[in-house]
Design a protein around this motif. Structure first.
Motif, mmCIF file in Angstrom:
data_model
loop_
_atom_site.group_PDB
_atom_site.id
_atom_site.type_symbol
_atom_site.label_atom_id
_atom_site.label_comp_id
_atom_site.label_asym_id
_atom_site.label_seq_id
_atom_site.Cartn_x
_atom_site.Cartn_y
_atom_site.Cartn_z
ATOM 1 N N UNK A 30 0.756 -1.303 -0.044
ATOM 2 C CA UNK A 30 -0.115 0.013 -0.007
ATOM 3 C C UNK A 30 0.945 1.296 0.054
ATOM 4 N N UNK A 31 0.627 2.031 -0.785
ATOM 5 C CA UNK A 31 1.199 3.477 -0.846
ATOM 6 C C UNK A 31 0.260 4.758 -0.683
ATOM 7 N N UNK A 32 0.652 5.434 0.013
ATOM 8 C CA UNK A 32 0.120 6.652 0.464
ATOM 9 C C UNK A 32 0.541 7.807 -0.102
ATOM 10 N N UNK A 33 -0.168 8.811 -0.865
ATOM 11 C CA UNK A 33 0.381 10.156 -1.725
ATOM 12 C C UNK A 33 0.108 11.296 -1.010
ATOM 13 N N UNK A 86 5.127 -0.844 -7.694
ATOM 14 C CA UNK A 86 4.112 -1.637 -8.169
ATOM 15 C C UNK A 86 3.363 -1.939 -7.140
ATOM 16 N N UNK A 87 2.424 -0.689 -6.374
ATOM 17 C CA UNK A 87 1.584 -1.094 -5.273
ATOM 18 C C UNK A 87 0.356 -1.563 -5.696
ATOM 19 N N UNK A 88 -0.375 -2.399 -4.733
ATOM 20 C CA UNK A 88 -1.311 -3.189 -4.905
ATOM 21 C C UNK A 88 -2.799 -2.351 -4.456
ATOM 22 N N UNK A 89 -2.559 -1.142 -3.867
ATOM 23 C CA UNK A 89 -3.255 -0.188 -3.517
ATOM 24 C C UNK A 89 -2.591 1.187 -3.199
ATOM 25 N N UNK A 90 -3.412 2.149 -3.523
ATOM 26 C CA UNK A 90 -2.915 3.613 -3.720
ATOM 27 C C UNK A 90 -3.874 4.531 -2.870
ATOM 28 N N UNK A 91 -3.549 5.200 -1.739
ATOM 29 C CA UNK A 91 -4.548 6.168 -1.102
ATOM 30 C C UNK A 91 -4.191 7.399 -1.709
ATOM 31 N N UNK A 105 -0.779 7.408 -17.266
ATOM 32 C CA UNK A 105 -2.300 7.109 -17.696
ATOM 33 C C UNK A 105 -2.558 5.674 -18.305
ATOM 34 N N UNK A 106 -1.291 5.005 -18.499
ATOM 35 C CA UNK A 106 -1.541 3.379 -19.134
ATOM 36 C C UNK A 106 -1.324 2.746 -17.959
ATOM 37 N N UNK A 107 -0.920 3.098 -16.827
ATOM 38 C CA UNK A 107 -0.758 2.181 -15.535
ATOM 39 C C UNK A 107 -2.219 2.032 -14.736
ATOM 40 N N UNK A 108 -2.731 1.025 -14.509
ATOM 41 C CA UNK A 108 -3.895 0.794 -13.761
ATOM 42 C C UNK A 108 -3.719 0.285 -12.288
ATOM 43 N N UNK A 109 -3.624 1.485 -11.279
ATOM 44 C CA UNK A 109 -3.441 0.870 -10.031
ATOM 45 C C UNK A 109 -4.751 1.146 -9.148
ATOM 46 N N UNK A 110 -5.019 0.303 -8.530
ATOM 47 C CA UNK A 110 -6.187 0.280 -7.655
ATOM 48 C C UNK A 110 -6.018 1.427 -6.710
ATOM 49 N N UNK A 111 -6.984 2.632 -6.780
ATOM 50 C CA UNK A 111 -6.578 3.620 -5.824
ATOM 51 C C UNK A 111 -8.035 3.712 -5.022
ATOM 52 N N UNK A 112 -7.952 4.595 -3.671
ATOM 53 C CA UNK A 112 -9.088 5.065 -3.167
ATOM 54 C C UNK A 112 -8.813 6.515 -2.778
ATOM 55 N N UNK A 113 -9.767 7.392 -3.552
ATOM 56 C CA UNK A 113 -9.590 8.775 -3.297
ATOM 57 C C UNK A 113 -10.300 9.022 -1.934
ATOM 58 N N UNK A 114 -9.582 9.736 -1.040
ATOM 59 C CA UNK A 114 -9.917 10.232 0.303
ATOM 60 C C UNK A 114 -10.217 11.759 0.000
ATOM 61 N N UNK A 115 -11.401 11.999 0.349
ATOM 62 C CA UNK A 115 -11.929 13.520 0.779
ATOM 63 C C UNK A 115 -11.217 14.115 1.897
ATOM 64 N N UNK A 128 -13.670 3.820 8.132
ATOM 65 C CA UNK A 128 -14.184 2.924 7.690
ATOM 66 C C UNK A 128 -14.277 2.139 6.426
ATOM 67 N N UNK A 129 -13.954 3.685 5.548
ATOM 68 C CA UNK A 129 -13.673 3.216 4.219
ATOM 69 C C UNK A 129 -12.498 2.757 4.069
ATOM 70 N N UNK A 130 -11.539 3.315 4.742
ATOM 71 C CA UNK A 130 -10.031 2.681 4.707
ATOM 72 C C UNK A 130 -9.938 1.456 5.389
ATOM 73 N N UNK A 131 -10.504 1.153 6.284
ATOM 74 C CA UNK A 131 -10.591 -0.117 6.852
ATOM 75 C C UNK A 131 -10.985 -1.252 5.916
ATOM 76 N N UNK A 132 -11.967 -0.853 5.081
ATOM 77 C CA UNK A 132 -12.504 -1.891 4.154
ATOM 78 C C UNK A 132 -11.599 -2.238 2.956
ATOM 79 N N UNK A 133 -10.840 -1.039 2.715
ATOM 80 C CA UNK A 133 -9.858 -0.997 1.399
ATOM 81 C C UNK A 133 -8.642 -1.783 1.760
ATOM 82 N N UNK A 134 -8.084 -1.775 3.138
ATOM 83 C CA UNK A 134 -6.895 -2.212 3.501
ATOM 84 C C UNK A 134 -7.178 -3.876 4.173
ATOM 85 N N UNK A 135 -8.547 -4.220 4.272
ATOM 86 C CA UNK A 135 -8.670 -5.315 4.946
ATOM 87 C C UNK A 135 -8.670 -5.487 6.222
#
Length: 273
Positions: A30-33, A86-91, A105-115, A128-135
């Motif tokens: 998991x990577x945080x941006x 090569x993250x499998x999840x990007x916050x 643009x050609x790379x598909x990363x699973x992302x979770x955008x946080x407001x 809870x949203x992030x808890x769901x995303x990270x298992x």
């Protein structure tokens, strides 16, 4: 300024819906941006799930999880970092598209955008949203339950309607629709900026602050006169106003540190003080 200005201007958006991830497929890279995504990840993910946090995560003046982040990997949040890890999840930030993602643009990363959030209810929903995303949804639920219990012990009338101002360098004032504004209301304080009808971010001159006569001023514990912007805060005209030390790391992002901020405010204005 103690709080990052874009956070104040963008605060208030609720979290998006994230589909729960089964424990058997928990992301492991998991990577945080951004800084606020760092805080959520530090609160809920295991160390070995975290492939990269931002460098700000180790700054104790901004990050409530700096101590733990000091032993975890940090990155520059660049496109090169994403390609290497090569993250499998990007916050990431829902309000500002991450340049690193836009550059690939050609790379598909699973992302979770946080407001950005400015209310406790939205903090809860985002955990809870992030808890769901990270298992780790049960971990998120347990954290929320602890936070609820801690907040229930706080005297919501402790402030007694006294007026407080979150007055920052160069006369910036934190107003309505912000996390600090909600925190003040939670402990029975009235935000001067809200009383004056100010927006989330405004400026108030020294003369106007003196005329307003607030009962308390908030400040970060590391507040010091380091330039002309901070010199205003030590001016003799407002030096006698009682101060409440409130670390910016607890309020710059909506996360578990919200509880620490609420407890600090309540303790500072309790009758014994």
């Amino acid at each position: 300024m103690r709080r990052l200005l874009p956070l104040l201007l963008l605060a208030g958006c609720g979290p998006a819906v994230t589909r729960p991830v089964p424990e058997t497929v928990r992301p492991q890279r998991i990577v945080s941006l951004n800084l606020c995504a760092d805080q959520q990840l530090l609160a809920l993910a295991d160390d070995d799930q975290i492939a990269g946090l931002t460098r700000l995560s180790r700054d104790p003046s901004l990050s409530a999880g700096a101590a733990r982040a000091s032993r975890l990997p940090v990155i520059d949040a660049s496109a090169e970092d994403l390609l290497h890890l090569a993250p499998d999840l990007v916050l990431t930030d829902a309000g500002f598209p991450a340049p690193a993602l836009a550059a690939l643009p050609d790379r598909q990363f699973r992302t979770v955008p946080l407001n950005w959030v400015a209310r406790y209810d939205d903090i809860v929903a985002q955990l809870r949203q992030v808890g769901d995303a990270v298992g780790h949804r049960p971990r998120a639920d347990a954290l929320v339950a602890r936070m609820d219990r801690a907040l229930a012990r706080i005297d919501g009338a402790a402030g007694g309607g006294r007026v407080a101002a979150d007055y920052q360098r160069r006369g910036y004032l934190t107003g309505s629709g912000t996390l600090v504004d909600e925190l003040m209301g939670r402990v029975g304080l009235v935000n001067l900026a809200t009383r004056l009808g100010k927006p989330a971010l405004s400026q108030l001159s020294l003369e106007e602050m003196v005329a307003a006569r607030p009962d308390r001023l908030l400040r970060s514990e590391d507040a010091a006169v380091v330039d002309r912007g901070t010199e205003l805060l030590a001016h003799p005209a407002i030096r006698r106003i009682g101060r409440i030390d409130l670390p910016q790391a607890w309020t710059v992002c909506g996360g578990p540190a919200y509880v620490l901020a609420a407890e600090r405010l309540a303790d500072a204005i309790a009758p014994a003080h």
